[in-house]
Design an enzyme around this catalytic site. Sequence first.
Site, PDB file in Angstrom:
ATOM      1  N   ASP A 267      -5.146 -10.395  -3.977  1.00  0.00           N
ATOM      2  CA  ASP A 267      -4.312  -9.622  -3.316  1.00  0.00           C
ATOM      3  C   ASP A 267      -4.567  -9.209  -1.886  1.00  0.00           C
ATOM      4  O   ASP A 267      -5.399  -8.366  -2.008  1.00  0.00           O
ATOM      5  CB  ASP A 267      -3.907  -8.626  -4.322  1.00  0.00           C
ATOM      6  CG  ASP A 267      -2.508  -7.830  -4.816  1.00  0.00           C
ATOM      7  OD1 ASP A 267      -1.768  -7.555  -3.981  1.00  0.00           O
ATOM      8  OD2 ASP A 267      -2.292  -7.950  -6.104  1.00  0.00           O
TER       9      ASP A 267
ATOM     10  N   GLU B 145       5.383 -10.523  -2.437  1.00  0.00           N
ATOM     11  CA  GLU B 145       6.171  -9.650  -3.012  1.00  0.00           C
ATOM     12  C   GLU B 145       7.630  -8.735  -1.931  1.00  0.00           C
ATOM     13  O   GLU B 145       6.422  -7.905  -1.337  1.00  0.00           O
ATOM     14  CB  GLU B 145       5.266  -8.251  -3.603  1.00  0.00           C
ATOM     15  CG  GLU B 145       5.959  -7.345  -4.711  1.00  0.00           C
ATOM     16  CD  GLU B 145       5.414  -6.393  -4.803  1.00  0.00           C
ATOM     17  OE1 GLU B 145       5.378  -5.446  -5.527  1.00  0.00           O
ATOM     18  OE2 GLU B 145       4.448  -5.571  -3.841  1.00  0.00           O
TER      19      GLU B 145
ATOM     20  N   HIS C 129       1.689  -6.141 -13.410  1.00  0.00           N
ATOM     21  CA  HIS C 129       1.137  -4.980 -13.594  1.00  0.00           C
ATOM     22  C   HIS C 129       2.131  -3.731 -13.364  1.00  0.00           C
ATOM     23  O   HIS C 129       1.601  -2.734 -13.204  1.00  0.00           O
ATOM     24  CB  HIS C 129       0.031  -4.544 -12.982  1.00  0.00           C
ATOM     25  CG  HIS C 129       0.077  -4.528 -10.848  1.00  0.00           C
ATOM     26  ND1 HIS C 129       0.812  -5.992 -10.659  1.00  0.00           N
ATOM     27  CD2 HIS C 129       0.105  -3.925 -10.749  1.00  0.00           C
ATOM     28  CE1 HIS C 129       1.095  -5.565  -9.313  1.00  0.00           C
ATOM     29  NE2 HIS C 129       0.756  -4.365  -9.374  1.00  0.00           N
ATOM     30  N   ASP C 130       3.070  -3.655 -12.473  1.00  0.00           N
ATOM     31  CA  ASP C 130       4.413  -2.486 -12.700  1.00  0.00           C
ATOM     32  C   ASP C 130       5.613  -2.519 -13.291  1.00  0.00           C
ATOM     33  O   ASP C 130       6.013  -0.928 -13.465  1.00  0.00           O
ATOM     34  CB  ASP C 130       4.299  -2.411 -10.919  1.00  0.00           C
ATOM     35  CG  ASP C 130       3.172  -2.659  -9.694  1.00  0.00           C
ATOM     36  OD1 ASP C 130       2.700  -1.552  -9.495  1.00  0.00           O
ATOM     37  OD2 ASP C 130       3.982  -3.256  -8.994  1.00  0.00           O
TER      38      ASP C 130
ATOM     39  N   ASP D 212       1.028  -8.092  -1.308  1.00  0.00           N
ATOM     40  CA  ASP D 212       1.848  -7.259  -1.499  1.00  0.00           C
ATOM     41  C   ASP D 212       3.125  -5.896  -0.267  1.00  0.00           C
ATOM     42  O   ASP D 212       2.288  -5.891   0.741  1.00  0.00           O
ATOM     43  CB  ASP D 212       0.110  -5.471  -1.551  1.00  0.00           C
ATOM     44  CG  ASP D 212       0.442  -4.563  -2.271  1.00  0.00           C
ATOM     45  OD1 ASP D 212       1.334  -4.640  -3.652  1.00  0.00           O
ATOM     46  OD2 ASP D 212       0.637  -3.110  -2.042  1.00  0.00           O
TER      47      ASP D 212
HETATM   48  C1  GLC Z   1       2.521  -3.051  -4.988  1.00  0.00           C
HETATM   49  C2  GLC Z   1       1.194  -2.788  -5.853  1.00  0.00           C
HETATM   50  C3  GLC Z   1       1.949  -1.248  -6.971  1.00  0.00           C
HETATM   51  C4  GLC Z   1       1.526  -0.467  -5.616  1.00  0.00           C
HETATM   52  C5  GLC Z   1       2.372  -0.803  -4.654  1.00  0.00           C
HETATM   53  C6  GLC Z   1       1.327  -0.178  -3.197  1.00  0.00           C
HETATM   54  O1  GLC Z   1       4.173  -2.201  -5.417  1.00  0.00           O
HETATM   55  O2  GLC Z   1       2.175  -4.406  -7.549  1.00  0.00           O
HETATM   56  O3  GLC Z   1       0.605  -1.946  -7.895  1.00  0.00           O
HETATM   57  O4  GLC Z   1       0.981   0.625  -6.517  1.00  0.00           O
HETATM   58  O5  GLC Z   1       2.511  -1.561  -4.663  1.00  0.00           O
HETATM   59  O6  GLC Z   1       0.819  -0.732  -2.906  1.00  0.00           O
END
Ligand code: GLC
Length: 561
Positions: free
Chosen positions: A100, A243, A317-318, A201
């Site tokens: 990641d 993402e 995970h979010d 990310d």
């Molecule tokens: C993304 C991740 C999340 C994180 C955010 C900031 O959305 O999936 O878990 O808090 O980025 O890095």
Amino acid sequence: MEHNAPWWKNALIYQIYPRSFQDSDGDGVGDLNGIVQRLDYLADLGVDAIWLCPVYRSPQDDNGYDISDYCDIDPVFGTLADMERLIREAGQRGIRIIMDLVLNHSSDEHPWFIEAKKSRENPYHGFYIWRDGVPDAPPNDMKACFGGSAWTWVPELRQYYFHQFSVKQPDLNWDNSAVRQQIYGAINFWIKKGVGGFRLDVIDQIAKEPDLKITNNGPRLHEFIQELSRETFQKGDLITVGEAWGADIDRAKLYSKPDGSEFSMVFQFEHMMLDQEPGKEKWDFCPLPFVKLKKCLEKWQKELHGCGWNSLFWDNHDLPRIVSRWGNDREYRVESAKMLATVLHGMEGTPYVYQGEELGMTNVRFDSIEQYQDIEIRNMYRERLEKGYAEKDIMESIYAKGRDNARTPMQWDDTENAGFTTGAPWLGVNPNYTEINARSQLQDENSVFHYYKKLIHLRKENSIFVDGDFTLLLPEDENIFAYVREYEGRKLLVAANFTDKEVECPLLKEWGVPADEDGAAKSRDNGVKLLIHNYNNLPSQQKLRPYEAMIWEKAETGTEI
Ligand code: GLC
């Protein structure tokens, strides 16, 4: 596979949240050696690649999404040697490791930021985004994702720095080519170590323009991504996934262009935001508009076909657990978990399974805010209390949408702490682990685990899941999610009841699914074949039972199936 699609189109990606997967040393936090212990379980499920949430050195303000060294492992997860071992051991089982990459921001404890704060003349100052000012008057009213202003004052410099997430996650300045070069160096370090790919990310936020209040989709976004890809990923056979919360179809086509100039695929969220009141925050939830969900997924299926590639997911995970969110985590937990999997895995795209989803793990309801660890939850709780929200309502929002729902420890067995740790877990175990756990599901051929395994293998054996066209059926139906996949004379029907009631379904008869004398349909040798089904006995010809889901195959007359 008889076609030439890249390997990752037909792969199954399993997402691991390392803190919560398996602890090997009793400190209550999952680690890399813990993952190694569970590789055989993953190989058995049919996993081709693991997306590993961040394990780099980090103060863990946002559980690793705040990196202080891009080329080292945080001691809480292990050592660089442990990481090398994980890559090797996974490789021996045909599993790749996807790391990641958090490139929008670093930790405020990264040496770059520590230097940057020393003076305006420091060579690292320009690694971050600064604006002059006076205390208590930030450059504008932009808000950080985890609450508060997006600007934090540094008295020594008499400047504000910009952060889209927490104060401990200062945004990197991508306009500065020195930043970009440092990042490419770190990525190439991991490529040399043999990692199989990267998840990027919040990549749509790197080209921010704070003066114009632009966060995602900034003007230089695709220029940056193309350079990043040229300087790193394109050097190897890597799988990359971007993402992008703010992706529309046109952007998604760029992210996942088949020429590989950006990423392999996009990870976008349009379908996951439909149960949020328009214009409000995720905590302000509303019932899922089911017909909209179908149309949204249909749009992505059709528009990317042949010119882009999507990720298929319900969980990460979010996000809260899908069986609690859009299924039924009580009397129909098993049926609805299987139904949701069927609908998702039948579509075009690369499917993702988030740890515990394959067991039908559910959301959790802790009594007190003290039991929650997530920075987003804690900040929201404080802010909403200050704004006068009732505590009870805030807790309901957390129960429905809080990120810790997905982060409770993996439920391996019914021993203390679910077999996750021998110590005190960093976040409480969901008390339903005595019932819902991997050990019991491995022994039960009707379990959610075995259903996922079957579904995963089905996709691998049938290239129609990768190549087939998609046609939504019964688009206005309020209960049934059904569609057809079609490729070179083969057709698949995916039909699912999204409700806890028995519902009329005209499709089975239309499809010629034969009925026996009891009115039950039988998969006989008349050109249709049942590939997977979440009930043990055959369906009636007219009705689907609560959360019933199945995939039928039909060949053109004369074709063998
Ligand atoms: C993304 C991740 C999340 C994180 C955010 C900031 O959305 O999936 O878990 O808090 O980025 O890095």
